[in-house]
Write a protein that holds these residues in place. Structure first.
Motif: not given
Length: 122
Positions: A54, A57, A80, A82-84, A88-89
């Motif tokens: 990672q 974040y 990549k 990644d949306y949490n 965002w990551k």
């Protein structure tokens, strides 16, 4: 007599080859081996398999700029977004072992700070 010896050699070779191939086919026939393989597949399905690094974040614009900067500095590496919600990551790589991910993280830590290794599936 010569034909008999040649026939015997071919016959013996054929029998040995058949026996060896039978032994190889019985490897997964054991019930305990099949149970172990099923357990491993279930574990991988539940917890994932492998690791990623990672890079960032936080908010979307900074995540996209971090990803772009990484792609320029280290081309050819998988990245990549990644949306949490609401964060965002930026994730990098597909590594089989934590050791591989740690080695790659050492290279990336020269240009980026706050890197962590994350197991896939979590």
């Amino acid at each position: 007599m010569k034909n008999f010896i040649i026939l015997f050699i071919f016959l013996a070779f054929g029998l040995l080859t058949t026996t060896e191939s039978n032994a190889q086919n019985n490897t997964n026939a054991s019930e305990s081996v099949r149970k172990l393989i099923a357990k491993k597949r279930a574990f991988n399905k539940q917890f994932g398999y492998g690791y990623r690094i990672q890079l960032y974040y936080g908010n979307e614009t900074k995540a996209r700029s971090t990803q772009s900067k990484f792609n320029v500095l280290f081309p050819g590496n998988y990245t990549k977004l990644d949306y949490n919600q609401p964060y965002w990551k930026v994730l990098v790589g597909n590594y089989k072992t934590k050791l591989e991910a740690d080695k790659a993280m050492m290279n990336f830590s020269e240009k980026f700070s706050g890197l962590i290794v994350i197991p896939l599936g979590k």
